[in-house]
Design an enzyme around this catalytic site. Structure first.
Site, PDB file in Angstrom:
ATOM      1  N   CYS A  57       0.825  -1.209   0.000  1.00 45.17           N
ATOM      2  CA  CYS A  57       0.000   0.000   0.000  1.00 45.17           C
ATOM      3  C   CYS A  57       0.861   1.262   0.000  1.00 45.17           C
ATOM      4  O   CYS A  57       0.462   2.295  -0.539  1.00 45.17           O
ATOM      5  CB  CYS A  57      -0.912   0.023   1.222  1.00 45.17           C
ATOM      6  SG  CYS A  57      -1.991  -1.406   1.402  1.00 45.17           S
ATOM      7  N   ASP A  89      -2.591  -3.261   7.750  1.00 47.84           N
ATOM      8  CA  ASP A  89      -3.710  -4.076   8.212  1.00 47.84           C
ATOM      9  C   ASP A  89      -3.635  -5.484   7.636  1.00 47.84           C
ATOM     10  O   ASP A  89      -3.893  -6.473   8.326  1.00 47.84           O
ATOM     11  CB  ASP A  89      -5.035  -3.429   7.810  1.00 47.84           C
ATOM     12  CG  ASP A  89      -5.308  -2.150   8.577  1.00 47.84           C
ATOM     13  OD1 ASP A  89      -4.354  -1.584   9.136  1.00 47.84           O
ATOM     14  OD2 ASP A  89      -6.465  -1.703   8.602  1.00 47.84           O
ATOM     15  N   CYS A 130      -2.056   3.092   3.020  1.00 37.37           N
ATOM     16  CA  CYS A 130      -2.779   2.080   3.778  1.00 37.37           C
ATOM     17  C   CYS A 130      -3.904   2.714   4.604  1.00 37.37           C
ATOM     18  O   CYS A 130      -3.940   3.931   4.813  1.00 37.37           O
ATOM     19  CB  CYS A 130      -1.814   1.297   4.657  1.00 37.37           C
ATOM     20  SG  CYS A 130      -2.463  -0.323   5.178  1.00 37.37           S
ATOM     21  N   LYS A 132      -5.213   3.369   7.665  1.00 33.37           N
ATOM     22  CA  LYS A 132      -5.250   4.393   8.713  1.00 33.37           C
ATOM     23  C   LYS A 132      -4.475   5.642   8.344  1.00 33.37           C
ATOM     24  O   LYS A 132      -4.596   6.671   9.006  1.00 33.37           O
ATOM     25  CB  LYS A 132      -4.741   3.824  10.042  1.00 33.37           C
ATOM     26  CG  LYS A 132      -5.475   2.566  10.490  1.00 33.37           C
ATOM     27  CD  LYS A 132      -6.978   2.723  10.405  1.00 33.37           C
ATOM     28  CE  LYS A 132      -7.691   1.407  10.674  1.00 33.37           C
ATOM     29  NZ  LYS A 132      -7.476   0.382   9.636  1.00 33.37           N
ATOM     30  N   SER A 480     -12.775  -5.380   8.390  1.00 37.38           N
ATOM     31  CA  SER A 480     -12.047  -4.868   7.240  1.00 37.38           C
ATOM     32  C   SER A 480     -13.036  -4.401   6.187  1.00 37.38           C
ATOM     33  O   SER A 480     -14.177  -4.881   6.126  1.00 37.38           O
ATOM     34  CB  SER A 480     -11.169  -5.980   6.657  1.00 37.38           C
ATOM     35  OG  SER A 480     -10.770  -5.676   5.347  1.00 37.38           O
TER      36      SER A 480
END
Length: 567
Positions: A57, A89, A130, A132, A480
């Site tokens: 990511c 994640d 990614c 967050k 998710s």
């Protein structure tokens, strides 16, 4: 914008560390990095990059950061690159490491705020990939309220095997298929190797792509940028244009809170509903609104859900990936349909200085006939949005369910109770969960986990075993963006603070009803009162370090699981 918001000088903030006799030592530090005397007076612009080789990511972000820095310099600004962390994640999923994922949202926001304000930067470009990275970066932008823009790192391209497009969720689901004896070992290994062919964020309408689409609708990212692939040349061009647009915003004094208004958040959530986005968007926009000091509750999501249909056929519950959406017209095409139907606020300003209506002026009124990704409002996938707020005696503060694509919108069955994701996963992999069960995973909330782990591993294993439509799952943790099925998350209050989910016992009858928006423990009030009187709070799982700090300060999921709510 109006004159009162325009800075007297474009270096209005950075002059605090560059101007005057007393700042000679400060300037000396800048000279050491190659600054010239003529550079003082130009805006200092932070480039907050989450580049890392931790995850695909983010592994392609460095070229974007370099491009942004060069474009800022060409536009007359001083780029100041600094790093912000990321937690993968996909790699942490199903392990203790996943507890750090939501925590990283706060760390990212805090780290960017610290650098921007600590160095008196006049503006900031946030570059993330990614999950967050997205809310963490936006929280920092609205907290600091210096001119800023979000540059999304871009989506990954699909993998391929035996004529089938693959993505990371394909692998999670393959685990369940393999354990169930439904997948050949050779095919299993090939899916594992081929699902992620390069850099970019997970390819469906999972959390990163959901948030990037929302940021475009919010007005904080450039049009079309949210669905570009990381590895394509147009992503570099968009990054450079983002830098140029930001310098103009600094000159105009256009700030994030001029853009991130209540109406703009309504636009963002409308696009989330229309595209079938992730349940995590509920948690993250509660946090973003809190950071921006915009009144916003989980009931606002429900209000918007009832009026905005799902018109984009995206994975995990649909057929297509972000690269397909990009080819079909991207988020501007989706927004144009919503705007023409009166479902967006066209007067909201964007980082370009244009309004939403102006940005969309030349977008076709209807999607192309030769694509199947974007539907019209007269022919939606679902007449209402998919992220429903459920309540009941199991979750009086509310919880979140993704209700689109369900063949069975309701289930009543015996509770299979687990006090951690790990225990639940062991039972699922041992084939101890059967059709009709309702799996309850608790003590995984913001405080109890701590960190609200995502339950992609259990839900994917259930799907892989053919139980995705016939087993319910309730948790005070999260899901998710790749999760689908009869699943309910963010149950509030959480078990750790004595929420009703802590009172469920093995074999209790539990009901999930998406149409009635109900999550109910079918046990009498007197019995629940007896159980509550007998309940004792567990000891914290962590007493030192960042997880302990998060557990101490995190709010309820119904308030966004933020750490600065009651300071």
């Amino acid at each position: 914008m109006s004159d009162p918001t325009r800075p007297a000088r474009i270096d209005e903030r950075s002059r605090n560390v560059t101007e005057g006799v007393m700042r000679a030592p400060n300037r000396s530090m800048y000279y050491a990095m190659g600054y010239r005397e003529t550079d003082f007076g130009k805006p200092m612009v932070g480039v907050a990059s989450a580049h890392s080789t931790i995850t695909p990511c983010n592994s392609g972000l460095q070229p974007l950061a370099d491009t942004v820095a060069a474009a800022l310099k060409e536009a007359g600004a001083n780029p100041q690159l600094f790093g912000t962390p990321t937690v993968s994640d996909g790699i942490g999923m199903g392990t203790e490491g996943m507890k750090y994922s939501l925590v990283s949202r706060e760390v990212i926001a805090d780290s960017i705020e610290t650098c921007v304000n600590g160095l008196w930067q006049d503006g900031v470009v946030v570059i993330g990939g990614c999950d967050k990275n997205m809310p963490g970066g936006m929280m920092a932008l609205v907290r600091t309220n210096v001119p800023g823009i979000y540059v999304y790192g871009g989506t990954i391209k699909p993998g391929h095997y035996k004529g089938r497009d693959l993505n990371i969720v394909s692998v999670f689901e393959a685990v369940g298929e393999f354990i169930a004896g439904q997948l050949d070992p050779v095919d299993f290994k090939e899916i594992e190797k081929r699902a992620c062919p390069g850099s970019g964020s997970c390819g469906g309408m999972y959390t990163a792509n959901t948030m990037s689409a929302a940021f475009e609708a919010l007005g904080m990212s450039l049009p079309y940028s949210s669905t570009m692939a990381n590895e394509d040349a147009e992503k570099l061009a968009s990054a450079a244009e983002s830098a140029r647009v930001l310098v103009e915003a600094i000159k105009r004094g256009l700030r994030p809170r001029d853009i991130v208004t209540r109406e703009a958040i309504e636009n963002a959530v409308s696009v989330i509903m229309a595209t079938g986005g992730s349940t995590n968007a509920v948690l993250h926009f509660l946090a973003i609104a809190h950071a921006a000091e915009v009144p916003w509750t989980i009931d606002d999501f429900e209000r918007i859900r009832r009026r905005v249909p799902v018109i984009v056929d995206m994975k995990p519950s649909g057929r297509y990936l972000a690269t397909d959406l990009h080819q079909a017209g991207g988020i501007p095409q989706v927004m144009k349909l919503l705007l023409d139907a009166g479902l967006l606020h066209g007067a909201c300003v964007t980082i370009t200085g244009q309004t939403i209506a102006e940005v969309l002026e030349n977008v076709p009124a209807a999607p192309r006939a030769d694509q199947g990704v974007i539907r019209t409002l007269s022919d939606p996938l679902y007449a209402e949005g998919h992220l429903a707020i459920l309540r009941g005696n199991l979750s009086p503060e509310g919880c979140v369910a993704k209700i689109s694509g369900l063949k069975n919108p309701a289930i009543t069955g015996p509770a299979r109770v687990f006090d951690s994701e790990d225990d639940a996963m062991a039972a699922i992999m041992a084939r101890r969960i059967v059709e009709g069960d309702v799996v309850v995973i608790r003590y995984e909330g913001p405080k109890g986990g701590p960190g609200m782990r995502e339950m992609l591993a259990p839900t994917s294993a259930l799907v892989g075993q053919g139980l995705g439509e016939s087993v319910g799952l309730i948790t005070d943790g999260r899901f998710s963006g790749g999760t689908w099925g009869m699943v309910v998350g963010h149950v509030s209050p959480e078990a750790f603070v004595g929420g009703p989910i802590a009172l469920v016992r093995e074999g209790d009858s539990v009901t999930i009803d998406a149409h009635r928006q109900l999550v109910q423990l079918n046990v009498g009030d007197e019995e629940l009162a007896r159980r509550a009187a007998d309940w004792t709070p567990p000891s914290p799982r962590y007493t030192r370090g960042v997880l302990a700090k998060f557990a101490k300060f995190a709010s309820s999921a119904s308030k966004g699981a933020v750490t600065d709510l009651d300071l």
